[in-house]
Scaffold this motif. Structure first.
Motif, short mmCIF file in Angstrom:
data_model
loop_
_atom_site.label_atom_id
_atom_site.label_comp_id
_atom_site.label_asym_id
_atom_site.label_seq_id
_atom_site.Cartn_x
_atom_site.Cartn_y
_atom_site.Cartn_z
N SER A 162 0.88 -1.31 -0.03
CA SER A 162 -0.20 0.07 0.08
C SER A 162 0.80 1.09 -0.04
O SER A 162 0.60 2.28 -0.71
CB SER A 162 -1.09 0.01 1.21
N THR A 163 1.81 1.18 0.83
CA THR A 163 2.72 2.31 0.84
C THR A 163 3.36 2.83 -0.58
O THR A 163 3.42 3.94 -1.07
CB THR A 163 4.01 2.20 1.91
N PHE A 164 3.81 1.64 -1.29
CA PHE A 164 4.39 1.79 -2.58
C PHE A 164 3.36 2.35 -3.42
O PHE A 164 3.64 3.22 -4.14
CB PHE A 164 5.05 0.46 -3.04
N ILE A 165 2.18 1.80 -3.36
CA ILE A 165 1.16 2.30 -4.43
C ILE A 165 0.98 3.66 -4.32
O ILE A 165 0.65 4.43 -5.15
CB ILE A 165 0.09 1.46 -4.33
N VAL A 166 0.61 4.15 -3.08
CA VAL A 166 0.26 5.37 -2.75
C VAL A 166 1.27 6.51 -3.16
O VAL A 166 1.13 7.62 -3.58
CB VAL A 166 -0.39 5.58 -1.25
N GLU A 167 2.60 6.04 -2.69
CA GLU A 167 3.56 6.85 -3.12
C GLU A 167 3.98 7.20 -4.38
O GLU A 167 4.06 8.20 -5.11
CB GLU A 167 5.03 6.49 -2.67
N TYR A 168 3.68 6.17 -5.38
CA TYR A 168 3.83 5.96 -6.63
C TYR A 168 2.34 6.84 -7.20
O TYR A 168 2.96 7.87 -8.09
CB TYR A 168 3.53 4.74 -7.49
N LEU A 169 1.44 6.91 -6.91
CA LEU A 169 0.24 7.65 -7.38
C LEU A 169 0.50 9.10 -6.98
O LEU A 169 0.18 10.05 -7.76
CB LEU A 169 -1.09 7.25 -6.90
N LEU A 170 1.03 9.38 -5.73
CA LEU A 170 1.26 10.78 -5.37
C LEU A 170 2.43 11.48 -6.34
O LEU A 170 2.15 12.46 -6.45
CB LEU A 170 1.89 10.97 -3.92
N ARG A 171 3.39 10.48 -6.75
CA ARG A 171 4.23 11.30 -7.70
C ARG A 171 3.67 11.61 -9.04
O ARG A 171 3.95 12.51 -9.54
CB ARG A 171 5.29 10.37 -8.02
#
Length: 558
Positions: free
Chosen positions: A298-307
């Protein structure tokens, strides 16, 4: 004597006797005849009788060993094909009460498959698909769908069937036979929705994703594979619910770089991104029941989408906002309430379901709060010129407030809104361009109206008396002197002579006042305003309701 003959008739068949019956079955089914003239020449009664003897009296190991096992399947398929055709082409409803031709074909066909699976499952699927091809049945899609569903009903795993269908699609694409591919895709779409479809692994979809990505990437050339993109899209969307939790996350992560990191046109990115949105709607980044799967990624997905949200490309930024919104909401259709900024009145009931178990999401928001604020600030400043984009940002903010209705979320969103308001108070304009000034002024109005809408939602959720008094005061000041700063959003604004078109402090949110209201709401636990009751919209059983009109007659003399 009759009982003795019946007893001997149940005796298991030898290998030689089974092969002899198969030869008789082939003759009865007209397997050697051309498919165009075969149907009238099938000896229905005799063929069904022979097939019943084979599937009931032949031993399993013998059927799997003899070379005529493919002929048993082919004859069964011929009978099933005629059975399905007679069912579909029934002309009179009175025929429903008669015994259908080839009525036992389905049962005997599935009994023949039961003798071969699971040991010869691949051979069963290959023979079935070969029969559909040689008989030119892909164009008769309803027959193909029914036959494949019959196969799936026999405890046959769906993954091998999917893999072989995709391989067949790849083979026809290499031959540029777009017509056959279109028929196979249509059949696959209908078969996938069956309840018999098992869970599959995301790796089984890799070829289908590649086909769909290639068809979308073709773009303006509009060649033949471009015409197949809708079929690939529907198949993928129908297969996504068949993935397990772990495979769904793996599939989603595989799709992210294809839609966000690939160089493609805006039209192609939006079209391909719809499948990513569909996958996001079937998963969540904070599912408590599947936390072993979700916590790691989840952390990876959210960070990717925020970028991606902070990207300079408006299409990539808006699409990332939509995907993140789908990930956050729990399927209670709350986003339907947030289609466009509106005022949430304290004494009004809304169909909004607040989350109760949001601990994992709260932890994620605390961890990503700085990145979330920076990404949204950049995105709103760069890409909010269009009304549609403002509504996308608004939906994301409202979803955050509803899915994590805590003091932390309310405070973080309030601070973000105050920073957005400050950036759009004194936006630089070109004094030589009157049209640009008007456009920028209308843009600022939409931003301030969106801020007010989100603040009224915070007020409606947490129901603080101090915050309600302050928000209502600013809201009424705007109604009297600058209604363009309040929702709803408009493409063009009209101003009356007495409307204020310059900065006045009373028309905007004050940082100290908002912080003070938040402090009273969450620190000293100020008394909450009671929630409004849900009102009945219909008066069932009311004697004052007329039978013909359906409206409630309030007055006794009506």
């Amino acid at each position: 004597m009759g009982r003795l003959s019946a007893l001997f008739s149940r005796k298991k068949l030898t290998s030689a006797k089974t092969r002899l019956l198969v030869d008789q079955l082939k003759t009865s089914c007209g397997i050697f005849l051309d498919p165009t003239i075969r149907s009238p020449n099938i000896q229905e009664t005799r063929a069904l009788k022979i097939l019943r003897a084979i599937v009931t009296r032949s031993q399993r190991h013998i059927v799997q060993y003899i070379p005529e096992r493919d002929a048993i399947l082919e004859c069964s398929l011929i009978l099933v094909q005629n059975y399905v055709a007679h069912l579909r082409l029934r002309r009179s409803p009175l025929k429903r009460f008669r015994r259908e031709p080839f009525a036992d074909a389905k049962v005997l066909f599935q009994a023949a498959i039961e003798l071969l699976v699971p040991e010869l499952l691949d051979e069963v699927i290959d023979t079935t698909l070969k029969f559909l091809q040689t008989e030119n049945l892909w164009q008769v899609e309803f027959i193909c769908v029914e036959i494949l569903l019959f196969v799936l009903e026999c405890r046959s795993p769906s993954a091998p069937l999917l893999s072989k269908l995709i391989d067949r699609i790849e083979r026809f694409l290499a031959l540029s036979d777009v017509g056959q591919v279109r028929h196979i895709l249509s059949v696959l779409q209908s078969v996938i929705v069956s309840q018999r479809w098992d869970l599959i692994e995301y790796s089984e979809l890799s070829k289908l994703v590649r086909f769909y990505h290639s068809s979308v990437m073709i773009g303006t050339s509009r060649n033949q594979i471009y015409e197949l993109r809708r079929g690939f899209e529907k198949c993928l969307k129908n297969l996504i619910p068949r993935l397990s939790v772990g495979d769904l996350y793996a599939f989603f992560i595989m799709m992210l770089p294809l839609v966000f990191d690939t160089d493609m046109s805006d039209e192609a990115r939006i079209e391909f991104g719809s499948t990513v949105e569909h996958a996001a709607s079937h998963m969540t980044v904070y599912d408590q029941r599947n936390r072993n799967y979700t916590t790691e990624v989840s952390t990876f997905i959210v960070e990717y989408l925020l970028r991606c949200i902070a990207s300079d490309d408006p299409t990539r930024s808006i699409l990332a906002c939509k995907v993140l919104t789908k990930l956050l909401e729990r399927g209670h259709h709350n986003p339907d309430q947030f289609q466009s900024p509106t005022i949430f009145h304290m004494d009004t009931y809304y169909e909004i379901v607040l989350a109760t178990d949001y601990g994992p999401l709260q932890e994620l928001l605390v961890e990503q709060r700085v990145h979330l604020e920076q990404a949204l600030l950049q995105a709103i400043e760069r890409h909010s010129q269009r009304k549609m984009n403002v509504e996308v940002f608004y939906q994301l903010l409202c979803t955050l407030l509803v899915e994590a209705p805590s003091g932390f979320t309310a405070s973080a969103i309030s601070c973000l809104l105050l920073k957005v308001q400050k950036r759009f108070l004194n936006y630089p304009t070109d004094p030589d361009s009157t049209m640009f000034e008007q456009h920028q002024h209308q843009h600022n109005n939409r931003i301030h109206a969106t801020i007010m809408s989100v603040m009224t939602l915070i007020n409606w959720i947490h129901r603080s008396g101090s915050m309600n008094a302050y928000i209502t005061q600013v809201l009424y000041n705007r109604f009297d002197h600058a209604p363009s700063l309040n929702p709803p959003l408009r493409e063009r604004y009209r101003y009356a002579p007495h409307h204020v078109s310059w900065y006045e402090r009373r028309l905007f949110l004050d940082s100290l006042e908002i912080r003070y209201c938040l402090w009273k709401c969450f620190r000293i636990s100020e008394e909450k305003i009671p929630k409004p009751a849900r009102m009945r919209t219909r008066s069932h059983g009311d004697p004052r309701r007329r039978l013909d009109g359906g409206t409630l007659n309030v007055f006794a003399f009506i």
